[in-house]
Design an enzyme around this catalytic site. Structure first.
Site, PDB file in Angstrom:
ATOM      1  CG  ASN A  64      -1.862   1.103   1.324  1.00 38.57           C
ATOM      2  OD1 ASN A  64      -1.788   2.043   0.521  1.00 38.57           O
ATOM      3  ND2 ASN A  64      -2.774   1.041   2.280  1.00 38.57           N
ATOM      4  NE  ARG A 114      -6.297   1.596  -0.009  1.00 38.03           N
ATOM      5  CZ  ARG A 114      -6.271   2.794   0.576  1.00 38.03           C
ATOM      6  NH1 ARG A 114      -5.160   3.258   1.079  1.00 38.03           N
ATOM      7  NH2 ARG A 114      -7.367   3.509   0.673  1.00 38.03           N
ATOM      8  CG  HIS A 126     -12.762   3.929   2.892  1.00 43.73           C
ATOM      9  ND1 HIS A 126     -13.444   4.898   3.612  1.00 43.73           N
ATOM     10  CD2 HIS A 126     -11.444   4.177   3.064  1.00 43.73           C
ATOM     11  CE1 HIS A 126     -12.562   5.698   4.195  1.00 43.73           C
ATOM     12  NE2 HIS A 126     -11.344   5.293   3.876  1.00 43.73           N
ATOM     13  CG  HIS A 173     -13.982   2.311   6.444  1.00 42.43           C
ATOM     14  ND1 HIS A 173     -13.241   1.177   6.217  1.00 42.43           N
ATOM     15  CD2 HIS A 173     -13.078   3.288   6.721  1.00 42.43           C
ATOM     16  CE1 HIS A 173     -11.949   1.447   6.345  1.00 42.43           C
ATOM     17  NE2 HIS A 173     -11.830   2.735   6.655  1.00 42.43           N
ATOM     18  CG  LEU A 174     -17.562   5.142  11.277  1.00 39.75           C
ATOM     19  CD1 LEU A 174     -18.408   5.221  12.541  1.00 39.75           C
ATOM     20  CD2 LEU A 174     -17.965   6.254  10.297  1.00 39.75           C
ATOM     21  N   GLY A 175     -12.742   5.493  10.121  1.00 43.25           N
ATOM     22  CA  GLY A 175     -11.342   5.602  10.523  1.00 43.25           C
ATOM     23  C   GLY A 175     -11.019   7.082  10.596  1.00 43.25           C
ATOM     24  CG  ASN A 176      -7.570  10.359  10.484  1.00 41.11           C
ATOM     25  OD1 ASN A 176      -8.357  11.105  11.091  1.00 41.11           O
ATOM     26  ND2 ASN A 176      -6.313  10.684  10.273  1.00 41.11           N
ATOM     27  NE  ARG A 192      -9.822  13.164   3.041  1.00 40.55           N
ATOM     28  CZ  ARG A 192      -9.697  11.841   3.120  1.00 40.55           C
ATOM     29  NH1 ARG A 192     -10.747  11.083   3.450  1.00 40.55           N
ATOM     30  NH2 ARG A 192      -8.553  11.267   2.847  1.00 40.55           N
ATOM     31  CG  PHE A 239     -13.390   9.284  17.594  1.00 43.06           C
ATOM     32  CD1 PHE A 239     -13.617   9.869  16.368  1.00 43.06           C
ATOM     33  CD2 PHE A 239     -14.461   9.166  18.479  1.00 43.06           C
ATOM     34  CE1 PHE A 239     -14.869  10.319  16.020  1.00 43.06           C
ATOM     35  CE2 PHE A 239     -15.709   9.612  18.146  1.00 43.06           C
ATOM     36  CZ  PHE A 239     -15.929  10.188  16.913  1.00 43.06           C
ATOM     37  CB  VAL A 272     -13.940   5.770  14.878  1.00 41.63           C
ATOM     38  CG1 VAL A 272     -15.032   6.344  15.774  1.00 41.63           C
ATOM     39  CG2 VAL A 272     -12.782   6.752  14.732  1.00 41.63           C
ATOM     40  N   GLY A 273     -15.036   2.907  14.383  1.00 39.37           N
ATOM     41  CA  GLY A 273     -16.198   2.010  14.354  1.00 39.37           C
ATOM     42  C   GLY A 273     -15.988   0.756  15.184  1.00 39.37           C
ATOM     43  CD  GLU A 277      -8.961  -0.871   3.976  1.00 39.25           C
ATOM     44  OE1 GLU A 277      -8.532  -0.527   5.095  1.00 39.25           O
ATOM     45  OE2 GLU A 277      -9.221  -0.069   3.078  1.00 39.25           O
TER      46      GLU A 277
HETATM   47  P1  ADP Z   1      -7.067   5.321   8.945  1.00 39.97           P
HETATM   48  O1  ADP Z   1      -6.735   3.919   8.471  1.00 39.97           O
HETATM   49  O2  ADP Z   1      -8.107   6.027   8.165  1.00 39.97           O
HETATM   50  O3  ADP Z   1      -5.865   6.168   9.245  1.00 39.97           O
HETATM   51  P2  ADP Z   1      -7.981   4.004  11.377  1.00 39.97           P
HETATM   52  O4  ADP Z   1      -8.965   3.005  10.864  1.00 39.97           O
HETATM   53  O5  ADP Z   1      -6.692   3.527  11.912  1.00 39.97           O
HETATM   54  O6  ADP Z   1      -7.763   5.179  10.350  1.00 39.97           O
HETATM   55  O7  ADP Z   1      -8.728   4.833  12.534  1.00 39.97           O
HETATM   56  C1  ADP Z   1      -8.139   5.914  13.181  1.00 39.97           C
HETATM   57  C2  ADP Z   1      -9.121   6.420  14.220  1.00 39.97           C
HETATM   58  O8  ADP Z   1      -9.522   5.316  15.060  1.00 39.97           O
HETATM   59  C3  ADP Z   1      -8.563   7.486  15.154  1.00 39.97           C
HETATM   60  O9  ADP Z   1      -9.521   8.519  15.333  1.00 39.97           O
HETATM   61  C4  ADP Z   1      -8.372   6.746  16.463  1.00 39.97           C
HETATM   62  O10 ADP Z   1      -8.569   7.574  17.552  1.00 39.97           O
HETATM   63  C5  ADP Z   1      -9.456   5.704  16.407  1.00 39.97           C
HETATM   64  N1  ADP Z   1      -9.080   4.560  17.238  1.00 39.97           N
HETATM   65  C6  ADP Z   1      -8.124   3.654  16.977  1.00 39.97           C
HETATM   66  N2  ADP Z   1      -8.015   2.770  18.005  1.00 39.97           N
HETATM   67  C7  ADP Z   1      -8.914   3.144  18.935  1.00 39.97           C
HETATM   68  C8  ADP Z   1      -9.285   2.658  20.222  1.00 39.97           C
HETATM   69  N3  ADP Z   1      -8.700   1.590  20.762  1.00 39.97           N
HETATM   70  N4  ADP Z   1     -10.268   3.314  20.879  1.00 39.97           N
HETATM   71  C9  ADP Z   1     -10.879   4.382  20.320  1.00 39.97           C
HETATM   72  N5  ADP Z   1     -10.563   4.906  19.129  1.00 39.97           N
HETATM   73  C10 ADP Z   1      -9.603   4.301  18.435  1.00 39.97           C
END
Ligand code: ADP
Length: 407
Positions: A17, A98, A186, A214-217, A247, A289, A337-338, A390
């Protein structure tokens, strides 16, 4: 019979990736999901770079200058040579890459040849931050690994969106000329998670209507009917949709012009503002988060407001996607986050019993890492946590394609 790794006796895939300043990799066995090694090469192009390589329980960290993706791939091979597993003893059957944007050209994984690489490069204007890095990573990897290379596109799962969903209401010819439509992102995660939901519930994918958050950054949501995506929140670029870490997601498009005319910002400045300084970060100064969670518990009003804006947007999507599907069987939460934030999942689904969503507070609070149902036994709509993977999805798609094409 496919070639096999001598370590596992099963085909092994290297997943790469490539980002503009980083390169993540995993060597894994698609059949079992076993990860033989993983790594992250960061600060590519900067004065000092950093390499993390993990195999088994051992983690190795090195600081060294990484000029470009070619040097990164050399460093990757050096890590395997120094710390294992020994690539001479493993038959890598494919390298899976990817690729963020497949435009309208790619609706499924494809073996990379020169023409495919040229097409991925031609899509750079649609993903100026992402596709150039993928091209650089693919070029470098093809020089070093003489096996089939497969591109797996983030947009592919959404390439079959109904036209009514993928069309922006701007003049048709202009949109066609400049390829302006909703592509969605995603996709590998949304496809993987929606299938995991079916597996977990013991229901055929074809019979299932599911909404995946899908709740990441970065954050996106999809509506999946019978295994096919019919809506998703990201658009021409990943800027559209939910409130994200940095964003803004959906805004009045005129804000661009307003910021230009009234706040005297350039287009480039506005682009940076909306992609990197907005979302949760813009609302409260934090995009992680975990930090927001802690601030809310301490009574911080800016963090609470940011959370409320995030949840409000998310619930708008939940409602509209449920109506678009017509019948909703499951809602799945995934990514950082999810998967990890019970407070968010509770806020997203509370008060919706009338619509068939009954969250079980105890199940929601549990922090197990595997896929699980967090609604009550009698909830007509299942609420679930489904960890995404992924890399495994890319490895499986790459291996399946190579196996299919094998003479
Ligand atoms: P990306 O791949 O888009 O960078 P991720 O899927 O790693 O993002 O998600 C990042 C987000 O998940 C951040 O806001 C982080 O705070 C939150 N996060 C990751 N681990 C935890 C956890 N153990 N508890 C709460 N939030 C978490």
């Amino acid at each position: 019979m496919s070639p096999a790794s001598t370590v596992t006796g099963l085909p092994t895939v290297l997943v790469i990736n490539s980002g503009s300043s980083s390169l993540k990799y995993q060597l894994l066995v698609p059949d079992t999901g076993e990860v033989l090694a993983s790594g992250l090469i960061e600060q590519i192009g900067e004065a000092s770079g950093r390499i993390n390589h993990t195999t088994g329980d051992h983690k190795y960290v090195e600081e060294t200058r990484i000029d470009d993706h070619g040097v990164a791939l050399a460093a990757l091979q050096d890590q395997f040579a120094a710390y294992g597993p020994n690539l001479d003893e493993i038959t890598i059957t494919a390298v899976g890459h990817r690729v963020v944007h497949g435009g309208s050209s790619f609706s499924e994984p494809v073996v990379i040849d020169d023409a495919v690489l040229a097409e991925i490069e031609a899509l750079c204007p649609l993903a100026p931050l992402h596709n150039p890095a993928a091209v650089a990573g693919i070029r470098a990897a093809r020089e070093r690994f003489h096996v089939p290379h497969v591109a797996v596109f983030d947009t592919a799962f959404f390439s079959g969106l109904p036209e009514a969903a993928s069309t922006y209401a701007i003049p048709t010819e202009l949109a066609a000329q400049h390829k302006i439509k909703k592509y969605g992102f995603h996709g590998t995660s949304h496809e993987y998670v929606s299938r995991q939901v079916a597996t977990e519930l013991g229901v055929p994918v074809a019979d299932l209507n599911v909404i995946v958050f899908h709740l990441g950054n970065g954050a996106s949501v999809s509506a999946v009917r019978g295994g096919r995506a019919i809506e998703t929140s990201m658009g021409l670029t990943p800027l559209q949709g939910l409130v994200m870490g940095t964003r803004c997601g959906d805004i009045d498009a005129s804000i661009y012009m307003y910021l230009h005319n009234v706040a005297d910002l350039s287009i480039a400045e506005i682009d940076t503002l909306l992609n990197k300084q907005s979302g949760l970060k813009g609302l409260c100064g934090d995009n992680d988060f975990r930090a927001i969670d802690q601030r809310i518990r301490r009574g911080d009003t800016a963090a609470k407001r940011a959370f409320e804006v995030y949840v409000h947007r998310l619930r708008l999507y939940l409602g509209s996607y449920a109506f678009t599907l017509g019948r909703l069987d499951a809602v799945a939460f995934t990514a950082g986050v999810g998967e990890n934030n019970p407070m968010l999942r509770a806020a997203a689904t509370s008060g919706l019993e009338h619509f068939g969503l009954h969250l079980d507070e105890g199940r929601n609070a549990s922090s197990t890492k595997h896929a699980r149902v967090i609604s009550t036994d009698h909830s007509p709509v299942k609420i679930m946590v489904v960890p995404t993977n992924e890399e495994l999805a890319i490895a499986r798609q790459a291996e399946e394609l190579v196996e299919r094409l094998r003479p």
